[in-house]
Design an enzyme around this catalytic site. Structure first.
Site, PDB file in Angstrom:
ATOM      1  N   HIS A   1      12.756  -2.528  -0.259  1.00  0.00           N
ATOM      2  CA  HIS A   1      12.124  -1.956  -1.501  1.00  0.00           C
ATOM      3  C   HIS A   1      12.896  -0.607  -1.676  1.00  0.00           C
ATOM      4  O   HIS A   1      14.167   0.328  -1.177  1.00  0.00           O
ATOM      5  CB  HIS A   1      10.532  -1.248  -0.679  1.00  0.00           C
ATOM      6  CG  HIS A   1       9.477  -0.701  -2.128  1.00  0.00           C
ATOM      7  ND1 HIS A   1      10.278  -0.099  -2.800  1.00  0.00           N
ATOM      8  CD2 HIS A   1       9.022  -1.762  -2.413  1.00  0.00           C
ATOM      9  CE1 HIS A   1       9.437   0.114  -3.799  1.00  0.00           C
ATOM     10  NE2 HIS A   1       8.870  -0.576  -3.893  1.00  0.00           N
TER      11      HIS A   1
ATOM     12  N   GLY B   1       5.123   1.954 -10.525  1.00  0.00           N
ATOM     13  CA  GLY B   1       4.856   3.367 -11.081  1.00  0.00           C
ATOM     14  C   GLY B   1       4.691   4.073 -11.870  1.00  0.00           C
ATOM     15  O   GLY B   1       4.020   5.114 -12.126  1.00  0.00           O
TER      16      GLY B   1
ATOM     17  N   TRP C   1       1.054  -1.156  -0.681  1.00  0.00           N
ATOM     18  CA  TRP C   1       0.076  -0.115  -0.072  1.00  0.00           C
ATOM     19  C   TRP C   1       0.725   1.964   0.148  1.00  0.00           C
ATOM     20  O   TRP C   1       0.667   2.872   0.623  1.00  0.00           O
ATOM     21  CB  TRP C   1      -1.065  -0.035   0.945  1.00  0.00           C
ATOM     22  CG  TRP C   1      -1.977  -1.481   1.088  1.00  0.00           C
ATOM     23  CD1 TRP C   1      -1.915  -1.670   0.530  1.00  0.00           C
ATOM     24  CD2 TRP C   1      -3.399  -0.679   2.075  1.00  0.00           C
ATOM     25  NE1 TRP C   1      -3.870  -2.638   0.920  1.00  0.00           N
ATOM     26  CE2 TRP C   1      -4.410  -1.899   1.698  1.00  0.00           C
ATOM     27  CE3 TRP C   1      -3.341  -0.370   3.750  1.00  0.00           C
ATOM     28  CZ2 TRP C   1      -5.023  -2.167   2.273  1.00  0.00           C
ATOM     29  CZ3 TRP C   1      -4.763  -0.765   3.890  1.00  0.00           C
ATOM     30  CH2 TRP C   1      -5.385  -1.945   3.957  1.00  0.00           C
TER      31      TRP C   1
ATOM     32  N   GLU D   1      12.007  -6.243  -8.563  1.00  0.00           N
ATOM     33  CA  GLU D   1      11.131  -4.901  -9.039  1.00  0.00           C
ATOM     34  C   GLU D   1      12.424  -4.506  -9.405  1.00  0.00           C
ATOM     35  O   GLU D   1      12.572  -3.775  -9.249  1.00  0.00           O
ATOM     36  CB  GLU D   1      10.420  -4.176  -7.395  1.00  0.00           C
ATOM     37  CG  GLU D   1       9.697  -4.978  -6.947  1.00  0.00           C
ATOM     38  CD  GLU D   1       8.689  -4.511  -6.369  1.00  0.00           C
ATOM     39  OE1 GLU D   1       7.628  -4.974  -6.041  1.00  0.00           O
ATOM     40  OE2 GLU D   1       8.958  -3.415  -5.428  1.00  0.00           O
TER      41      GLU D   1
ATOM     42  N   SER E   1       3.960  -1.825 -12.060  1.00  0.00           N
ATOM     43  CA  SER E   1       2.762  -1.525 -13.018  1.00  0.00           C
ATOM     44  C   SER E   1       1.905  -3.287 -13.319  1.00  0.00           C
ATOM     45  O   SER E   1       1.680  -3.550 -14.171  1.00  0.00           O
ATOM     46  CB  SER E   1       3.712  -1.115 -14.136  1.00  0.00           C
ATOM     47  OG  SER E   1       3.953   0.047 -13.485  1.00  0.00           O
TER      48      SER E   1
ATOM     49  N   GLY F   1       2.076  -2.533  -6.058  1.00  0.00           N
ATOM     50  CA  GLY F   1       1.734  -0.927  -5.371  1.00  0.00           C
ATOM     51  C   GLY F   1       0.234  -0.433  -5.940  1.00  0.00           C
ATOM     52  O   GLY F   1      -0.613  -1.462  -5.315  1.00  0.00           O
ATOM     53  N   GLY F   2       0.228   0.220  -7.081  1.00  0.00           N
ATOM     54  CA  GLY F   2      -1.200   1.384  -7.056  1.00  0.00           C
ATOM     55  C   GLY F   2      -2.435   0.215  -7.127  1.00  0.00           C
ATOM     56  O   GLY F   2      -3.117   0.670  -7.228  1.00  0.00           O
TER      57      GLY F   2
ATOM     58  N   GLU G   1      12.310   1.778  -3.027  1.00  0.00           N
ATOM     59  CA  GLU G   1      12.209   3.416  -2.504  1.00  0.00           C
ATOM     60  C   GLU G   1      12.816   3.471  -1.514  1.00  0.00           C
ATOM     61  O   GLU G   1      13.222   4.939  -1.159  1.00  0.00           O
ATOM     62  CB  GLU G   1      10.665   3.406  -1.985  1.00  0.00           C
ATOM     63  CG  GLU G   1       9.451   3.796  -4.036  1.00  0.00           C
ATOM     64  CD  GLU G   1       8.008   3.369  -4.002  1.00  0.00           C
ATOM     65  OE1 GLU G   1       7.968   2.962  -2.945  1.00  0.00           O
ATOM     66  OE2 GLU G   1       7.815   2.729  -4.227  1.00  0.00           O
TER      67      GLU G   1
HETATM   68  P1  13P Z   1       3.359  -0.484  -8.352  1.00  0.00           P
HETATM   69  O1  13P Z   1       2.769  -1.541  -9.031  1.00  0.00           O
HETATM   70  O2  13P Z   1       2.863   0.988  -8.139  1.00  0.00           O
HETATM   71  O3  13P Z   1       4.121  -0.468 -10.387  1.00  0.00           O
HETATM   72  O4  13P Z   1       4.950  -0.184  -7.845  1.00  0.00           O
HETATM   73  C1  13P Z   1       5.114  -1.768  -7.747  1.00  0.00           C
HETATM   74  C2  13P Z   1       6.137  -1.749  -5.821  1.00  0.00           C
HETATM   75  O5  13P Z   1       6.542  -1.414  -5.931  1.00  0.00           O
HETATM   76  C3  13P Z   1       5.884  -2.579  -5.386  1.00  0.00           C
HETATM   77  O6  13P Z   1       6.374  -2.989  -3.785  1.00  0.00           O
END
Ligand code: 13P
Length: 249
Positions: A94, A172, A10, A166, A212, A233-234, A96
């Site tokens: 992650h 994203g 999330w 990933e 994605s 993610g999204g 990020e």
């Molecule tokens: P998205 O699915 O939004 O591209 O993000 C992937 C993600 O970072 C899951 O940890």
């Protein structure tokens, strides 16, 4: 046979009341005996989401943890704290967090070992940048990240670890890796684990694809031989996450 796992990340979305409401609405929809469904939620929503999911097969996860059990680490949450709440999963490393919060291969390893010690399943994230892919360094980057992350992990523990491939350029962006790119990377990760930890470890570890993932592409991605589900993610904060999870079957 590895059971599929689809985890929603999330990120920094939903207040605790909104998180509880979403989890309550989704819990029966995400319940399928064929797929382990996990919601990785902000710390402040762990308890409300666990309450909402009580009695359901859907599990909760945290998005990070510290590698020390306690101490002067203002603002941090330890694996011991998560374990005491009964949190069964945690995302580690992650991109990020690696890019924006100073996470390194060393902290990823310490957190992975600590999560295992507390019987929390770590979802360890690896992935190359756009530039590294362009320079054909994807394999080398993934091997290095995996080698560091799994240092001192025993082969027998690999059944309790999840790896998430990933690619940073796919997160994203709406531009998922192609089936070939995703499968090639996940296969490479499995082969690397086989070379270093043996056949059994390689065959039991679950390797997810993330970046994605949508209800449109999930089914084909999750059907690839070396892709055991997704880290989403999204698409995980929308009601259509139900389809993504069910495509894991
Ligand atoms: P998205 O699915 O939004 O591209 O993000 C992937 C993600 O970072 C899951 O940890």
């Amino acid at each position: 046979m590895r059971k599929k796992l689809v985890a929603g990340n999330w990120k920094m979305h939903f207040t605790p009341p909104a998180a509880r409401k979403f989890a309550e609405e989704m819990k029966t929809k995400l319940c399928t005996p064929d797929v382990d469904a996990v919601l990785c939620v902000p710390y402040v929503s762990l308890q409300s989401v666990m309450d909402a999911l009580a009695g359901s097969l859907v599990k909760v996860g945290a998005q990070n943890m510290h590698y020390m059990d306690e101490g002067a680490y203002t603002g941090e949450i330890s694996g011991e704290m998560l374990a005491s709440m009964g949190v069964p999963y945690v995302i580690i490393g992650h991109s990020e967090r690696r890019e924006r919060f100073g996470e390194t291969d060393t902290t990823v390893n310490l957190k992975t070992l600590k999560a295992l010690q507390h019987k929390i399943t770590p979802i360890v994230c690896v992935g190359e940048s756009q530039r590294q892919r362009r320079e054909k360094r994807t394999a080398a980057v993934l091997r290095k990240q995996i080698t560091f992350a799994l240092d001192e992990v025993r082969p027998s523990e690999m059944a309790k670890i999840v790896i998430a491939y990933e690619p940073i350029w796919a997160i994203g962006t709406g531009e998922a890796a192609t089936l070939e790119q995703a499968e090639e990377a996940c296969e490479m990760i499995r082969e690397h684990i086989m070379d270093n930890m043996g056949e059994k470890a390689a065959q039991t570890v679950r390797i997810l694809y993330g970046g994605s993932v949508t209800p449109e592409n999930a089914s084909a991605l999750f059907a690839m031989p070396n892709i055991d589900g997704g880290l989403v993610g999204g698409a995980s904060v929308k009601p259509s996450f139900e389809q993504v999870v069910r495509y894991g079957k």
